[in-house]
Enzyme design. Structure first.
Site, PDB file in Angstrom:
ATOM      1  N   SER A  68       3.528  48.467  -1.686  1.00 63.10           N
ATOM      2  CA  SER A  68       3.842  49.138  -2.980  1.00 63.10           C
ATOM      3  C   SER A  68       3.961  50.584  -1.391  1.00 63.10           C
ATOM      4  CB  SER A  68       1.783  49.513  -2.295  1.00 63.10           C
ATOM      5  OG  SER A  68       1.179  50.463  -2.973  1.00 63.10           O
ATOM      6  N   TYR A 124      -7.155  48.988   0.449  1.00 68.52           N
ATOM      7  CA  TYR A 124      -5.772  49.059  -0.041  1.00 68.52           C
ATOM      8  C   TYR A 124      -4.333  49.191   0.759  1.00 68.52           C
ATOM      9  CZ  TYR A 124      -1.947  49.149  -4.038  1.00 68.52           C
ATOM     10  OH  TYR A 124      -1.677  49.156  -5.623  1.00 68.52           O
TER      11      TYR A 124
HETATM   12  P1  NAD Z   1      -3.356  44.783 -13.222  1.00 69.30           P
HETATM   13  O1  NAD Z   1      -4.547  45.439 -12.653  1.00 69.30           O
HETATM   14  O2  NAD Z   1      -2.541  45.497 -14.166  1.00 69.30           O
HETATM   15  O3  NAD Z   1      -2.621  43.303 -12.686  1.00 69.30           O
HETATM   16  C1  NAD Z   1      -2.892  42.642 -11.585  1.00 69.30           C
HETATM   17  C2  NAD Z   1      -3.211  41.187 -11.365  1.00 69.30           C
HETATM   18  O4  NAD Z   1      -4.203  40.521 -10.491  1.00 69.30           O
HETATM   19  C3  NAD Z   1      -3.708  40.491 -13.194  1.00 69.30           C
HETATM   20  O5  NAD Z   1      -3.363  39.888 -13.626  1.00 69.30           O
HETATM   21  C4  NAD Z   1      -5.525  40.272 -12.716  1.00 69.30           C
HETATM   22  O6  NAD Z   1      -6.079  38.983 -13.487  1.00 69.30           O
HETATM   23  C5  NAD Z   1      -4.713  38.709 -11.189  1.00 69.30           C
HETATM   24  N1  NAD Z   1      -5.570  39.477 -10.479  1.00 69.30           N
HETATM   25  C6  NAD Z   1      -6.729  40.276  -9.962  1.00 69.30           C
HETATM   26  N2  NAD Z   1      -7.796  39.980  -9.051  1.00 69.30           N
HETATM   27  C7  NAD Z   1      -7.094  38.019  -8.574  1.00 69.30           C
HETATM   28  C8  NAD Z   1      -7.409  37.098  -8.508  1.00 69.30           C
HETATM   29  N3  NAD Z   1      -8.538  36.721  -7.788  1.00 69.30           N
HETATM   30  N4  NAD Z   1      -7.425  36.223  -8.599  1.00 69.30           N
HETATM   31  C9  NAD Z   1      -6.388  35.651  -9.580  1.00 69.30           C
HETATM   32  N5  NAD Z   1      -5.407  36.920 -10.141  1.00 69.30           N
HETATM   33  C10 NAD Z   1      -6.072  37.839  -9.404  1.00 69.30           C
HETATM   34  O7  NAD Z   1      -2.167  45.779 -11.407  1.00 69.30           O
HETATM   35  P2  NAD Z   1      -0.780  45.757 -11.317  1.00 69.30           P
HETATM   36  O8  NAD Z   1      -0.551  47.503 -11.310  1.00 69.30           O
HETATM   37  O9  NAD Z   1      -0.129  45.276 -12.271  1.00 69.30           O
HETATM   38  O10 NAD Z   1      -0.411  44.943 -10.132  1.00 69.30           O
HETATM   39  C11 NAD Z   1       0.450  44.373  -9.740  1.00 69.30           C
HETATM   40  C12 NAD Z   1       0.393  44.350  -8.382  1.00 69.30           C
HETATM   41  O11 NAD Z   1       0.908  45.802  -8.073  1.00 69.30           O
HETATM   42  C13 NAD Z   1      -1.040  44.834  -7.320  1.00 69.30           C
HETATM   43  O12 NAD Z   1      -0.965  44.371  -5.911  1.00 69.30           O
HETATM   44  C14 NAD Z   1      -0.969  46.284  -6.885  1.00 69.30           C
HETATM   45  O13 NAD Z   1      -1.494  46.480  -5.767  1.00 69.30           O
HETATM   46  C15 NAD Z   1       0.206  46.368  -6.999  1.00 69.30           C
HETATM   47  N6  NAD Z   1       0.945  47.628  -7.238  1.00 69.30           N
HETATM   48  C16 NAD Z   1       0.823  47.918  -8.385  1.00 69.30           C
HETATM   49  C17 NAD Z   1       0.967  49.649  -8.361  1.00 69.30           C
HETATM   50  C18 NAD Z   1       0.713  50.623 -10.012  1.00 69.30           C
HETATM   51  O14 NAD Z   1       1.029  51.485  -9.656  1.00 69.30           O
HETATM   52  N7  NAD Z   1      -0.007  50.180 -10.587  1.00 69.30           N
HETATM   53  C19 NAD Z   1       1.623  50.082  -7.666  1.00 69.30           C
HETATM   54  C20 NAD Z   1       1.698  50.129  -6.752  1.00 69.30           C
HETATM   55  C21 NAD Z   1       1.572  48.577  -5.720  1.00 69.30           C
END
Ligand code: NAD
Length: 261
Positions: A143, A156
């Site tokens: 991130s 985080y």
């Molecule tokens: P999201 O909530 O849409 O998806 C998260 C996924 O992780 C889901 O499929 C969920 O079921 C899974 N998950 C959560 N806990 C779990 C566990 N204990 N076991 C197995 N699966 C688990 O979120 P997202 O925004 O798509 O995030 C995905 C990644 O991207 C994360 O690592 C997040 O930190 C990173 N990220 C997101 C953003 C953003 O702006 N959305 C920015 C930078 C980084």
């Protein structure tokens, strides 16, 4: 179809960025081991949809990414089901916001486990097979918070800075094999993880969700637009095909200018 015949694990691929990554890799001919939490009917739908759309194979493993034994079993399941783990995308992640003084210990532990330690366990389990086959692509979804901080995100930010460090160590250790390890650092992507932060902001400040969305983007992301999850998928596809073979230990931002300031 640059990834035809390759087998990938995408953790947290039942939603958001992980689901988009699964679509892009499948579109390049890659078989996908899906993982993540959520409604069974929704997950069954994803498992069924991808092979129909892209003529690839999918399987699903519901490993809880906070549990090391589950993660080892996920890697073993992919090796058994598809024959190998060629691509490992460590994407599963959660968020919780509070000041350090008010941060609940259990939330700290869960974020460190899912957002950081899970990548260590998955990488440790996948590397021996990658070395044996002399091919591996590991991509960690970090991130912008792997590079800079925001208030109220202690766990985080700590986890994402940690994964940036882990990425560099794995890259060095695997450098002489045909194995790369890179991290992608997105800014705001409109997923359920971010929607919750927008709704919390709207409630706290007694403003509309539209205003909270505009404020959230305006505060940190100079282009004031969400990053498209499929753009992150396309970057991963590039890293995984032949063109990406010399890119390793890279920490790649895709952040609308966030970290340029
Ligand atoms: P999201 O909530 O849409 O998806 C998260 C996924 O992780 C889901 O499929 C969920 O079921 C899974 N998950 C959560 N806990 C779990 C566990 N204990 N076991 C197995 N699966 C688990 O979120 P997202 O925004 O798509 O995030 C995905 C990644 O991207 C994360 O690592 C997040 O930190 C990173 N990220 C997101 C953003 C953003 O702006 N959305 C920015 C930078 C980084």
């Amino acid at each position: 179809m640059a990834l035809t015949g390759k087998n990938a694990i995408v953790t947290g691929s039942t939603s958001g960025i992980g689901l988009a990554i699964a679509h892009v890799l499948a579109g390049q001919g890659c078989n996908i081991m899906l993982n993540g939490m959520g409604d069974k009917a929704v997950i069954d739908g994803i498992v069924a949809e991808l092979p129909k759309t892209y003529d690839i194979k999918t399987a699903y493993n519901g490993a809880d990414m906070s549990k090391a034994a589950d993660i080892r079993a996920l890697v073993a399941d992919c090796e058994k089901t598809f024959g190998s783990v060629d691509i490992l995308v460590n994407n599963a992640g959660i968020q919780f916001t509070a000041s350090v003084e008010e941060f609940p210990e259990d939330k700290w532990d869960a974020i460190i486990a899912i957002n950081l330690s899970a990548s260590f366990h998955a990488t440790k389990a996948a590397l021996p097979g990658m070395r044996k086959r002399d091919f591996g692509r590991i991509v960690n979804i970090a991130s912008v918070h792997g590079l800079v901080a925001s208030a109220h995100k202690a766990a985080y930010v700590a986890a994402k800075h940690g994964i940036v460090g882990l990425t560099k160590v794995v890259a060095l250790e695997a450098a002489e094999a045909n194995i790369t390890c890179n991290a992608i650092c997105p800014g705001w992507v409109h997923t359920p993880l971010v929607q919750k932060q927008i709704e919390d902001k709207a409630k706290e400040q007694n403003i509309s969700v539209e205003k909270a969305t505009a404020d959230l983007l305006g505060e940190k992301q100079p282009n004031k637009r969400f990053i498209k999850p499929e753009n992150i998928g396309a970057l991963i596809a590039f890293l995984c095909d032949e063109n990406g073979n010399a890119m390793t230990g890279e920490i790649i931002t895709i952040d609308g200018g966030w970290t340029a300031e």
